[in-house]
Design a protein around this motif. Structure first.
Motif, PDB file in Angstrom:
ATOM      1  N   UNK A 126     -26.666 -33.858 -15.604  1.00 24.87           N
ATOM      2  CA  UNK A 126     -27.545 -34.816 -15.906  1.00 24.87           C
ATOM      3  C   UNK A 126     -26.930 -35.822 -14.908  1.00 24.87           C
ATOM      4  N   UNK A 127     -27.600 -35.952 -13.722  1.00 29.67           N
ATOM      5  CA  UNK A 127     -27.026 -36.872 -12.832  1.00 29.67           C
ATOM      6  C   UNK A 127     -27.516 -38.334 -12.579  1.00 29.67           C
ATOM      7  N   UNK A 128     -28.752 -38.521 -12.938  1.00 26.30           N
ATOM      8  CA  UNK A 128     -29.418 -39.718 -12.719  1.00 26.30           C
ATOM      9  C   UNK A 128     -30.081 -40.456 -13.929  1.00 26.30           C
ATOM     10  N   UNK A 129     -29.821 -41.740 -14.074  1.00 24.14           N
ATOM     11  CA  UNK A 129     -30.409 -42.480 -14.973  1.00 24.14           C
ATOM     12  C   UNK A 129     -31.455 -43.604 -14.476  1.00 24.14           C
ATOM     13  N   UNK A 130     -32.764 -43.642 -15.154  1.00 24.90           N
ATOM     14  CA  UNK A 130     -33.567 -44.805 -14.625  1.00 24.90           C
ATOM     15  C   UNK A 130     -33.898 -45.700 -15.808  1.00 24.90           C
ATOM     16  N   UNK A 131     -33.255 -46.865 -15.431  1.00 23.02           N
ATOM     17  CA  UNK A 131     -33.506 -48.106 -16.781  1.00 23.02           C
ATOM     18  C   UNK A 131     -34.778 -48.789 -16.475  1.00 23.02           C
ATOM     19  N   UNK A 132     -35.873 -48.695 -16.865  1.00 29.61           N
ATOM     20  CA  UNK A 132     -37.144 -49.454 -16.615  1.00 29.61           C
ATOM     21  C   UNK A 132     -37.203 -50.829 -17.589  1.00 29.61           C
ATOM     22  N   UNK A 133     -37.507 -51.989 -16.830  1.00 26.71           N
ATOM     23  CA  UNK A 133     -37.799 -53.146 -17.671  1.00 26.71           C
ATOM     24  C   UNK A 133     -36.419 -53.609 -18.401  1.00 26.71           C
ATOM     25  N   UNK A 134     -35.463 -53.602 -17.461  1.00 27.96           N
ATOM     26  CA  UNK A 134     -34.051 -53.644 -17.792  1.00 27.96           C
ATOM     27  C   UNK A 134     -33.902 -55.044 -18.524  1.00 27.96           C
ATOM     28  N   UNK A 135     -34.596 -55.915 -18.188  1.00 28.37           N
ATOM     29  CA  UNK A 135     -34.449 -57.419 -18.753  1.00 28.37           C
ATOM     30  C   UNK A 135     -34.292 -57.258 -20.355  1.00 28.37           C
ATOM     31  N   UNK A 136     -35.067 -56.283 -20.938  1.00 28.75           N
ATOM     32  CA  UNK A 136     -35.163 -56.060 -22.352  1.00 28.75           C
ATOM     33  C   UNK A 136     -33.580 -55.776 -22.830  1.00 28.75           C
ATOM     34  N   UNK A 137     -32.906 -55.158 -21.990  1.00 29.66           N
ATOM     35  CA  UNK A 137     -31.602 -55.072 -22.557  1.00 29.66           C
ATOM     36  C   UNK A 137     -30.643 -56.009 -22.566  1.00 29.66           C
ATOM     37  N   UNK A 138     -30.166 -56.336 -23.847  1.00 31.54           N
ATOM     38  CA  UNK A 138     -29.473 -57.785 -24.169  1.00 31.54           C
ATOM     39  C   UNK A 138     -28.169 -57.738 -23.686  1.00 31.54           C
ATOM     40  N   UNK A 139     -27.585 -56.945 -23.390  1.00 31.61           N
ATOM     41  CA  UNK A 139     -25.874 -57.169 -22.806  1.00 31.61           C
ATOM     42  C   UNK A 139     -25.565 -55.984 -21.815  1.00 31.61           C
ATOM     43  N   UNK A 140     -24.881 -56.301 -20.991  1.00 35.29           N
ATOM     44  CA  UNK A 140     -24.028 -55.522 -20.014  1.00 35.29           C
ATOM     45  C   UNK A 140     -23.356 -54.255 -20.845  1.00 35.29           C
ATOM     46  N   UNK A 169     -38.933 -60.174 -12.515  1.00 31.52           N
ATOM     47  CA  UNK A 169     -37.598 -61.495 -12.413  1.00 31.52           C
ATOM     48  C   UNK A 169     -37.537 -62.084 -13.921  1.00 31.52           C
ATOM     49  N   UNK A 170     -36.434 -62.333 -14.250  1.00 27.28           N
ATOM     50  CA  UNK A 170     -35.802 -62.843 -15.478  1.00 27.28           C
ATOM     51  C   UNK A 170     -35.089 -64.382 -15.259  1.00 27.28           C
ATOM     52  N   UNK A 171     -34.855 -64.981 -16.472  1.00 29.39           N
ATOM     53  CA  UNK A 171     -34.074 -65.933 -16.422  1.00 29.39           C
ATOM     54  C   UNK A 171     -32.741 -65.739 -15.818  1.00 29.39           C
ATOM     55  N   UNK A 172     -32.313 -66.641 -14.870  1.00 33.93           N
ATOM     56  CA  UNK A 172     -31.205 -66.700 -13.952  1.00 33.93           C
ATOM     57  C   UNK A 172     -29.808 -66.548 -14.827  1.00 33.93           C
ATOM     58  N   UNK A 173     -29.946 -66.836 -16.121  1.00 35.18           N
ATOM     59  CA  UNK A 173     -28.799 -66.734 -17.041  1.00 35.18           C
ATOM     60  C   UNK A 173     -28.468 -65.286 -17.625  1.00 35.18           C
ATOM     61  N   UNK A 174     -29.520 -64.307 -17.272  1.00 25.96           N
ATOM     62  CA  UNK A 174     -29.494 -63.007 -17.517  1.00 25.96           C
ATOM     63  C   UNK A 174     -28.368 -62.196 -17.137  1.00 25.96           C
ATOM     64  N   UNK A 175     -27.645 -61.241 -17.911  1.00 29.21           N
ATOM     65  CA  UNK A 175     -26.623 -60.682 -17.118  1.00 29.21           C
ATOM     66  C   UNK A 175     -26.971 -59.682 -16.014  1.00 29.21           C
ATOM     67  N   UNK A 176     -28.339 -59.457 -15.793  1.00 28.29           N
ATOM     68  CA  UNK A 176     -28.523 -58.581 -14.590  1.00 28.29           C
ATOM     69  C   UNK A 176     -28.123 -59.486 -13.350  1.00 28.29           C
ATOM     70  N   UNK A 177     -28.393 -60.835 -13.370  1.00 29.81           N
ATOM     71  CA  UNK A 177     -28.221 -61.549 -12.103  1.00 29.81           C
ATOM     72  C   UNK A 177     -26.745 -61.600 -11.794  1.00 29.81           C
ATOM     73  N   UNK A 178     -25.819 -61.735 -12.750  1.00 25.48           N
ATOM     74  CA  UNK A 178     -24.424 -61.855 -12.422  1.00 25.48           C
ATOM     75  C   UNK A 178     -23.797 -60.280 -12.227  1.00 25.48           C
ATOM     76  N   UNK A 179     -24.410 -59.312 -12.672  1.00 28.10           N
ATOM     77  CA  UNK A 179     -24.177 -57.976 -12.717  1.00 28.10           C
ATOM     78  C   UNK A 179     -24.256 -57.343 -11.244  1.00 28.10           C
ATOM     79  N   UNK A 180     -25.545 -57.663 -10.734  1.00 30.65           N
ATOM     80  CA  UNK A 180     -25.929 -56.757  -9.695  1.00 30.65           C
ATOM     81  C   UNK A 180     -26.408 -57.869  -8.365  1.00 30.65           C
ATOM     82  N   UNK A 181     -26.615 -59.228  -8.635  1.00 33.47           N
ATOM     83  CA  UNK A 181     -27.131 -60.107  -7.565  1.00 33.47           C
ATOM     84  C   UNK A 181     -26.268 -61.158  -7.132  1.00 33.47           C
ATOM     85  N   UNK A 182     -25.293 -61.601  -8.019  1.00 33.58           N
ATOM     86  CA  UNK A 182     -24.240 -62.780  -7.726  1.00 33.58           C
ATOM     87  C   UNK A 182     -23.201 -62.010  -6.898  1.00 33.58           C
TER      88      UNK A 182
END
Length: 431
Positions: A126-140, A169-182
């Motif tokens: 089990x080598x790969x994971x695909x998380x689709x619509x990840x903005x729905x996930x509430x925490x890192x 795209x989601x609100x800039x306060x979402x954990x996705x931004x700081x985790x992967x883009x900042x």
């Protein structure tokens, strides 16, 4: 199996680096019609056929949303490659098996997180994971659970493990931004891009014109929907008092001791919205635990949803602008539907500001509204003290639900609500 293909012929431009990337985290934030989901599906079908050691775990926040999204995209990709004869499809699980090697594509939801770390495969890794619509996930933290599902070494010379994350795209306060883009806080070993509709050569002229027109009619929305920028943050009506939290619904209803229900009628492009909320009046906390959000829905269809979800005996406070629709609900069997006594929108918002508001993760539409409901501006961009009449249908339903808790509300209605609909009377409701 070696498959020769032209990425340009399959999905056009904009994804070359993404297609070939092997970082542990591969992330794409895409605007509407940016091809991210279709490209990802094509990429994984190609990879399954190329790498006989790999299996794929596909994740959505709720497992029942996979069947109509990621599963259908992967089936489409199989057809696009004209390799239907090589795959066994099981839509009921769902699951996809590559027949030459027995490799599997497994679909799961984060609503059952403990089961994710125990997934095993009989062929390969089990080598790969695909998380689709990840903005729905509430925490890192949930991301770390998924990382554990592909732990361990892979004894293959060309092997790599990877978590692919795709979302709008989601609100800039979402954990996705700081985790992967900042830059200062992003995870190591990450490849992250933003794509837009401009790299989608398969849009027709009408589709493209509708996106370009958005720059004229709603430039703020265009930055998100067309440019893939992070969602609205400046001028939000609700900023610090709204939180997403995965809480136990029945436990929270029992603790609060009282619930309320609001209904805002839609027409045309506006959705009909229903909201169920548990109220902790002593500690000034609201727990939003259920919603309906439907476009082009008739009143009988709304009644059917209410009955099917167990709210037919609930005291539903509905939009007073359409009393005839409320009466139709009563006639159908929603006997306690009432037209709410309206107040000014500003008064209702002021009331909601007095509470800490917690949104269950499956109530994604009202969560979306909270993150996009903004104050209006004048012609030169100055912020006004009046909310813009957009992204507020579920919020309006919440205001109606909270009307009994506003001072000077009709005592007779309030007494009726409290006596008939406290938690002891609600245990027969399907939550």
């Amino acid at each position: 199996m070696e498959l020769k293909l032209s990425l340009k012929e399959l999905v056009g431009g904009g994804y070359y680096d993404y297609w070939h990337d092997k970082h542990f985290y591969r992330v794409v934030k895409g605007s509407r019609a940016s091809k991210k989901s279709k490209t990802t599906a094509l990429n994984f079908i190609y990879r399954i056929m190329k790498y006989p050691w790999a299996n794929l775990l596909v994740i959505r926040r709720f497992s029942n949303t996979n069947r109509q999204s990621t599963y259908e995209d992967l089936v489409w990709a199989i057809s696009r490659f004209h390799v239907e004869h090589l795959f066994k499809l099981n839509p009921s699980l769902p699951e996809i098996i590559y027949k030459p090697t027995g490799q599997r594509i497994i679909f799961r939801g984060l609503d059952k997180p403990l089961k994710l770390t125990s997934i095993t495969v009989s062929k390969g890794y089990l080598a790969w994971v695909w998380i689709e619509e990840a903005y729905e996930i509430e925490s890192e933290d949930k991301l770390e659970t998924l990382s554990e599902s592909i732990r361990g070494r892979i004894d293959e010379p060309d092997a790599f493990k990877q978590i692919t994350v795709t979302f709008n795209p989601w609100n800039e306060h979402h954990w996705l931004k700081r985790t992967f883009f900042d830059e200062k806080t992003r995870k190591a070993d990450t490849f992250a891009i933003t794509t837009t509709f401009r790299c989608n050569e398969w849009l027709d002229d009408g589709d493209r014109k509708r996106y370009l027109d958005l720059y004229k009619t709603n430039p703020r929305r265009a930055k998100v929907s067309c440019d893939g920028d992070w969602g609205v943050s400046e001028g939000l009506v609700f900023e610090d008092n709204v939180h997403m939290e995965d809480f136990d619904i029945m436990q929270k209803i029992t603790e609060c001791g009282q619930t309320s229900f609001g209904l805002d009628y839609g027409f045309g492009n506006d959705p009909t919205a229903f909201v169920a909320v548990a109220i902790d009046e002593e500690h000034k906390k609201l727990w939003i635990y259920d919603e309906m959000y439907a476009h082009h829905q008739t009143t009988p269809q709304t009644a059917e949803w209410i009955i099917n979800h167990g709210y037919q005996n609930a005291h539903i406070l509905a939009d007073s602008a359409n009393p005839e629709r409320t009466q139709q609900l009563v006639d159908i069997g929603i006997i306690n539907a009432d037209s709410v006594q309206k107040t000014r929108v500003e008064a209702g918002i002021d009331q909601l500001w007095q509470y800490q508001i917690y949104v269950h993760p499956h109530c994604k539409n009202i969560w979306n509204e909270f993150n996009n409901y903004v104050f209006d501006t004048d012609k030169i961009g100055n912020t006004l003290n009046v909310p813009k009449d957009e992204n507020n249908h579920a919020i309006d339903a919440l205001r109606y639900a909270m009307r009994p808790f506003m001072q000077n509300y009709d005592n007779a209605v309030s007494v009726k609500w409290n006596e008939q609909y406290r938690i002891g009377e609600q245990m027969g409701v399907n939550y």
